[in-house]
Design a protein around this motif. Structure first.
Motif, PDB file in Angstrom:
ATOM      1  N   ALA A  87     108.743 -33.511 -12.386  1.00  0.00           N
ATOM      2  CA  ALA A  87     109.024 -32.456 -13.357  1.00  0.00           C
ATOM      3  C   ALA A  87     108.191 -32.613 -14.619  1.00  0.00           C
ATOM      4  CB  ALA A  87     110.505 -32.468 -13.719  1.00  0.00           C
ATOM      5  N   SER A  88     107.870 -31.461 -15.226  1.00  0.00           N
ATOM      6  CA  SER A  88     107.220 -31.424 -16.536  1.00  0.00           C
ATOM      7  C   SER A  88     107.766 -30.211 -17.281  1.00  0.00           C
ATOM      8  CB  SER A  88     105.697 -31.340 -16.394  1.00  0.00           C
ATOM      9  OG  SER A  88     105.310 -30.111 -15.809  1.00  0.00           O
ATOM     10  N   SER A  89     107.257 -29.956 -18.471  1.00  0.00           N
ATOM     11  CA  SER A  89     107.752 -28.834 -19.273  1.00  0.00           C
ATOM     12  C   SER A  89     106.968 -27.561 -18.950  1.00  0.00           C
ATOM     13  CB  SER A  89     107.610 -29.150 -20.764  1.00  0.00           C
ATOM     14  OG  SER A  89     108.384 -30.277 -21.106  1.00  0.00           O
ATOM     15  N   PRO A  90     107.667 -26.420 -18.862  1.00  0.00           N
ATOM     16  CA  PRO A  90     106.966 -25.165 -18.571  1.00  0.00           C
ATOM     17  C   PRO A  90     106.140 -24.697 -19.769  1.00  0.00           C
ATOM     18  CG  PRO A  90     109.272 -24.740 -19.036  1.00  0.00           C
ATOM     19  CD  PRO A  90     109.120 -26.230 -18.991  1.00  0.00           C
ATOM     20  N   THR A  91     105.005 -24.125 -19.495  1.00  0.00           N
ATOM     21  CA  THR A  91     104.154 -23.546 -20.526  1.00  0.00           C
ATOM     22  C   THR A  91     104.122 -22.035 -20.347  1.00  0.00           C
ATOM     23  OG1 THR A  91     102.167 -23.680 -19.159  1.00  0.00           O
ATOM     24  CG2 THR A  91     102.715 -25.620 -20.503  1.00  0.00           C
ATOM     25  N   THR A  92     103.629 -21.346 -21.360  1.00  0.00           N
ATOM     26  CA  THR A  92     103.490 -19.895 -21.248  1.00  0.00           C
ATOM     27  C   THR A  92     102.558 -19.533 -20.108  1.00  0.00           C
ATOM     28  OG1 THR A  92     103.913 -19.590 -23.609  1.00  0.00           O
ATOM     29  CG2 THR A  92     102.759 -17.812 -22.452  1.00  0.00           C
ATOM     30  N   ALA A  93     101.471 -20.261 -19.958  1.00  0.00           N
ATOM     31  CA  ALA A  93     100.531 -19.986 -18.875  1.00  0.00           C
ATOM     32  C   ALA A  93     101.187 -20.194 -17.519  1.00  0.00           C
ATOM     33  CB  ALA A  93      99.297 -20.872 -19.013  1.00  0.00           C
ATOM     34  N   ALA A  94     101.990 -21.246 -17.400  1.00  0.00           N
ATOM     35  CA  ALA A  94     102.677 -21.507 -16.132  1.00  0.00           C
ATOM     36  C   ALA A  94     103.690 -20.410 -15.826  1.00  0.00           C
ATOM     37  CB  ALA A  94     103.364 -22.864 -16.172  1.00  0.00           C
ATOM     38  N   ALA A  95     104.383 -19.921 -16.858  1.00  0.00           N
ATOM     39  CA  ALA A  95     105.347 -18.838 -16.657  1.00  0.00           C
ATOM     40  C   ALA A  95     104.654 -17.576 -16.170  1.00  0.00           C
ATOM     41  CB  ALA A  95     106.097 -18.568 -17.962  1.00  0.00           C
ATOM     42  N   GLU A  96     103.514 -17.253 -16.751  1.00  0.00           N
ATOM     43  CA  GLU A  96     102.785 -16.058 -16.333  1.00  0.00           C
ATOM     44  C   GLU A  96     102.256 -16.216 -14.907  1.00  0.00           C
ATOM     45  OE1 GLU A  96      99.952 -15.741 -19.471  1.00  0.00           O
ATOM     46  OE2 GLU A  96     101.357 -14.708 -20.826  1.00  0.00           O
ATOM     47  N   THR A  97     101.785 -17.395 -14.585  1.00  0.00           N
ATOM     48  CA  THR A  97     101.330 -17.647 -13.214  1.00  0.00           C
ATOM     49  C   THR A  97     102.481 -17.498 -12.240  1.00  0.00           C
ATOM     50  OG1 THR A  97      99.561 -19.120 -13.949  1.00  0.00           O
ATOM     51  CG2 THR A  97     100.303 -19.353 -11.670  1.00  0.00           C
ATOM     52  N   PHE A  98     103.651 -18.011 -12.611  1.00  0.00           N
ATOM     53  CA  PHE A  98     104.825 -17.891 -11.753  1.00  0.00           C
ATOM     54  C   PHE A  98     105.172 -16.427 -11.521  1.00  0.00           C
ATOM     55  CE2 PHE A  98     109.693 -18.070 -11.751  1.00  0.00           C
ATOM     56  CZ  PHE A  98     109.760 -18.095 -10.374  1.00  0.00           C
ATOM     57  N   ASP A 217     115.877 -11.049  -6.671  1.00  0.00           N
ATOM     58  CA  ASP A 217     115.392 -12.334  -7.187  1.00  0.00           C
ATOM     59  C   ASP A 217     115.237 -12.294  -8.708  1.00  0.00           C
ATOM     60  OD1 ASP A 217     115.264 -14.014  -4.988  1.00  0.00           O
ATOM     61  OD2 ASP A 217     113.115 -13.788  -4.670  1.00  0.00           O
ATOM     62  N   LEU A 218     114.660 -11.224  -9.221  1.00  0.00           N
ATOM     63  CA  LEU A 218     114.444 -11.119 -10.661  1.00  0.00           C
ATOM     64  C   LEU A 218     115.775 -11.034 -11.410  1.00  0.00           C
ATOM     65  CD1 LEU A 218     111.469  -8.606 -10.581  1.00  0.00           C
ATOM     66  CD2 LEU A 218     111.349 -11.010 -11.270  1.00  0.00           C
ATOM     67  N   ALA A 219     116.737 -10.318 -10.840  1.00  0.00           N
ATOM     68  CA  ALA A 219     118.045 -10.193 -11.491  1.00  0.00           C
ATOM     69  C   ALA A 219     118.738 -11.535 -11.599  1.00  0.00           C
ATOM     70  CB  ALA A 219     118.917  -9.208 -10.717  1.00  0.00           C
ATOM     71  N   MET A 220     118.554 -12.401 -10.595  1.00  0.00           N
ATOM     72  CA  MET A 220     119.180 -13.717 -10.667  1.00  0.00           C
ATOM     73  C   MET A 220     118.532 -14.559 -11.765  1.00  0.00           C
ATOM     74  SD  MET A 220     120.223 -16.371  -7.603  1.00  0.00           S
ATOM     75  CE  MET A 220     121.038 -15.093  -6.678  1.00  0.00           C
ATOM     76  N   LEU A 221     117.228 -14.428 -11.951  1.00  0.00           N
ATOM     77  CA  LEU A 221     116.588 -15.125 -13.066  1.00  0.00           C
ATOM     78  C   LEU A 221     117.166 -14.652 -14.399  1.00  0.00           C
ATOM     79  CD1 LEU A 221     112.804 -15.193 -12.045  1.00  0.00           C
ATOM     80  CD2 LEU A 221     114.373 -17.133 -12.151  1.00  0.00           C
ATOM     81  N   HIS A 222     117.424 -13.353 -14.519  1.00  0.00           N
ATOM     82  CA  HIS A 222     118.027 -12.827 -15.747  1.00  0.00           C
ATOM     83  C   HIS A 222     119.454 -13.330 -15.924  1.00  0.00           C
ATOM     84  CE1 HIS A 222     115.145  -9.896 -17.412  1.00  0.00           C
ATOM     85  NE2 HIS A 222     114.775  -9.669 -16.157  1.00  0.00           N
ATOM     86  N   LEU A 223     120.190 -13.471 -14.839  1.00  0.00           N
ATOM     87  CA  LEU A 223     121.600 -13.852 -14.936  1.00  0.00           C
ATOM     88  C   LEU A 223     121.780 -15.276 -15.436  1.00  0.00           C
ATOM     89  CD1 LEU A 223     124.579 -13.193 -14.395  1.00  0.00           C
ATOM     90  CD2 LEU A 223     124.206 -13.883 -12.009  1.00  0.00           C
ATOM     91  N   PHE A 224     120.997 -16.202 -14.909  1.00  0.00           N
ATOM     92  CA  PHE A 224     121.195 -17.609 -15.224  1.00  0.00           C
ATOM     93  C   PHE A 224     120.085 -18.204 -16.080  1.00  0.00           C
ATOM     94  CE2 PHE A 224     123.596 -16.999 -11.227  1.00  0.00           C
ATOM     95  CZ  PHE A 224     124.855 -17.252 -11.744  1.00  0.00           C
ATOM     96  N   GLY A 225     119.159 -17.361 -16.542  1.00  0.00           N
ATOM     97  CA  GLY A 225     118.142 -17.827 -17.460  1.00  0.00           C
ATOM     98  C   GLY A 225     116.965 -18.471 -16.773  1.00  0.00           C
ATOM     99  N   CYS A 226     115.860 -18.469 -17.479  1.00  0.00           N
ATOM    100  CA  CYS A 226     114.632 -19.097 -16.991  1.00  0.00           C
ATOM    101  C   CYS A 226     113.725 -19.262 -18.195  1.00  0.00           C
ATOM    102  CB  CYS A 226     113.957 -18.222 -15.930  1.00  0.00           C
ATOM    103  SG  CYS A 226     112.377 -18.863 -15.308  1.00  0.00           S
ATOM    104  N   PRO A 227     113.091 -20.411 -18.372  1.00  0.00           N
ATOM    105  CA  PRO A 227     112.193 -20.581 -19.507  1.00  0.00           C
ATOM    106  C   PRO A 227     111.103 -19.507 -19.526  1.00  0.00           C
ATOM    107  CG  PRO A 227     112.597 -22.698 -18.453  1.00  0.00           C
ATOM    108  CD  PRO A 227     113.194 -21.658 -17.557  1.00  0.00           C
ATOM    109  N   ARG A 228     110.893 -18.932 -20.694  1.00  0.00           N
ATOM    110  CA  ARG A 228     109.851 -17.935 -20.894  1.00  0.00           C
ATOM    111  C   ARG A 228     109.985 -16.769 -19.910  1.00  0.00           C
ATOM    112  NH1 ARG A 228     108.008 -22.812 -22.525  1.00  0.00           N
ATOM    113  NH2 ARG A 228     106.686 -22.902 -24.367  1.00  0.00           N
ATOM    114  N   LEU A 229     111.224 -16.332 -19.719  1.00  0.00           N
ATOM    115  CA  LEU A 229     111.501 -15.297 -18.720  1.00  0.00           C
ATOM    116  C   LEU A 229     110.748 -14.000 -19.009  1.00  0.00           C
ATOM    117  CD1 LEU A 229     113.007 -14.258 -16.259  1.00  0.00           C
ATOM    118  CD2 LEU A 229     114.976 -13.777 -17.735  1.00  0.00           C
ATOM    119  N   GLU A 230     110.663 -13.623 -20.269  1.00  0.00           N
ATOM    120  CA  GLU A 230     109.974 -12.369 -20.570  1.00  0.00           C
ATOM    121  C   GLU A 230     108.508 -12.414 -20.147  1.00  0.00           C
ATOM    122  OE1 GLU A 230     111.349  -9.503 -21.417  1.00  0.00           O
ATOM    123  OE2 GLU A 230     113.229 -10.596 -21.193  1.00  0.00           O
ATOM    124  N   ARG A 231     107.878 -13.589 -20.260  1.00  0.00           N
ATOM    125  CA  ARG A 231     106.482 -13.722 -19.817  1.00  0.00           C
ATOM    126  C   ARG A 231     106.412 -13.691 -18.291  1.00  0.00           C
ATOM    127  NH1 ARG A 231     104.051 -11.230 -22.211  1.00  0.00           N
ATOM    128  NH2 ARG A 231     102.251 -11.967 -21.021  1.00  0.00           N
TER     129      ARG A 231
END
Length: 281
Positions: A87-98, A217-231
Motif C-alpha cells: 500500500a501507498s498513498s493515493p495521488t491526484t494522478a493515480a485517482a484520474e488514472t483509476f 460501481d460508481l454509486a458504491m464509491l459515492h456511498l462509502f467514499g473514495c480518496p479524490r473521488l471527484e477526480r
C-alpha cells in the motif's frame, strides 16, 4: 457464508495450490502471508465456499486488461493465494488514472446483466451475503428481481426492515428507469476498502463481479467514499461520458449495497435504504 473447520493452514494450502514450496509464513491482518520459492510474497485467504467465485471474478477483471487486480496464484472452493499489494498513498494522478481504468473495465462488457464471470458459480457472494447471478436482458426488471427484492425479503424476515418500509422499496422497483446502457463488467463490491492504492495506482480486491449497470460501481464509491473521488469520476466521465442525470440516479444504484448492508448489519442501514427508495419519486 457458513464457516467450515480448516483441514490445513495457510502455508499448506499455498504449497498445495501453487505447487511451490513455502519458505516463510506469517500474518498480515486476518490473512495468511507466505513467501513462495523464488521469493514471491503472497496473501493466503480462507473463504470457505466463496473462494472459487472470487478467483473467477479476479481473473475476469484481469482479462479486461484495464484495472490492476492481484494475480491469482491458486484457488479452490475454500482458499485463495494472491499477490500481496504493497500500500501507498493515493495521488491526484493515480485517482484520474483509476477513473479511466474503471471506464475501460466497464466497457469490456458482459454477456448480460447478471452474467457471472466465466467459470464462476451462479451462487456467489457479496461480502458475507449470498448473491445469485441470474442473467437477464432488461436491466430494471433484473435489478429489481435479483439485486433489490431478495435482500428486502431477507431483511424483513430478519426483523431489520419493517413491512411498511419494505413496501416503500417495492413500490420504487416499479419506477426503475429503463436504460440503453449495455451490460458492463462490474467489480460489484466497489467500496473504499476494496480499492487499494499502491505505487502502480489503484488495485481492486474482493470483487463480487458480474454483468450490471456501470453506474452501480460508481454509486458504491459515492456511498462509502473514495480518496479524490471527484477526480476519479471526472476522469471516468471524460473517458466514457455518463448519461444525463447520473447524479440523480446515484440513490437508485445505492439501493443494492444499502440493502446488503441492512441484511448483514441490521437496522442501522435500513433508513438509508428507504430514503434512497423514496428519492426515486
Amino acid at each position: 457464508m457458513v464457516p467450515r473447520q480448516r483441514s490445513e493452514g495457510p502455508a499448506e494450502a499455498a504449497a498445495r495450490l501453487t505447487g511451490r514450496a513455502v519458505t516463510g509464513a506469517g500474518h498480515t491482518g486476518s490473512l495468511g502471508r507466505v513467501t513462495l520459492a523464488g521469493g514471491a510474497v503472497a496473501v493466503v485467504k480462507y473463504a470457505p465456499g466463496a473462494a472459487a467465485a472470487e478467483a473467477a471474478g479476479l481473473r475476469w477483471l484481469a482479462d479486461a486488461g484495464a484495472v490492476a487486480v492481484p494475480r491469482v496464484h491458486g484457488a479452490d472452493a475454500d482458499w485463495l493465494v494472491l499477490d500481496l499489494v504493497d500500500a501507498s498513498s493515493p495521488t491526484t494522478a493515480a485517482a484520474e488514472t483509476f477513473g479511466r481504468e474503471l471506464a475501460a473495465l466497464h466497457a469490456a462488457g458482459a454477456p448480460s446483466f447478471g452474467a457471472p464471470p466465466p467459470g464462476g458459480p451462479a451462487d456467489a457472494w457479496i461480502g458475507n451475503a449470498s448473491m445469485r447471478n441470474v442473467p437477464g436482458d432488461s436491466w430494471p426488471q433484473w435489478y429489481a428481481e435479483h439485486r433489490v427484492l431478495p435482500y428486502v425479503r431477507t431483511a424483513v424476515d430478519a426483523g431489520a426492515l419493517s413491512s411498511s418500509e419494505a413496501a416503500v422499496i417495492e413500490r420504487a422497483c416499479a419506477r426503475f428507469p429503463d436504460t440503453t446502457e449495455a451490460p458492463a463488467r462490474l467489480h460489484g463490491d466497489l467500496w473504499n476498502g476494496n480499492v487499494l492504492w499502491s505505487d502502480r495506482g489503484a488495485v481492486l480486491i474482493d470483487p463480487a463481479a458480474h454483468g450490471g449497470h456501470r453506474e452501480t460501481d460508481l454509486a458504491m464509491l459515492h456511498l462509502f467514499g473514495c480518496p479524490r473521488l471527484e477526480r476519479v469520476v471526472a476522469a471516468y466521465h471524460e473517458a466514457a461520458p455518463l448519461a444525463d442525470g447520473y447524479r440523480e440516479r446515484i440513490p437508485l444504484h445505492q439501493l443494492f449495497p444499502l440493502l446488503v448492508h441492512t441484511v448483514l448489519f441490521g437496522r442501522s442501514y435500513a433508513a438509508q435504504a428507504v430514503a434512497a427508495a423514496r428519492s426515486l419519486g
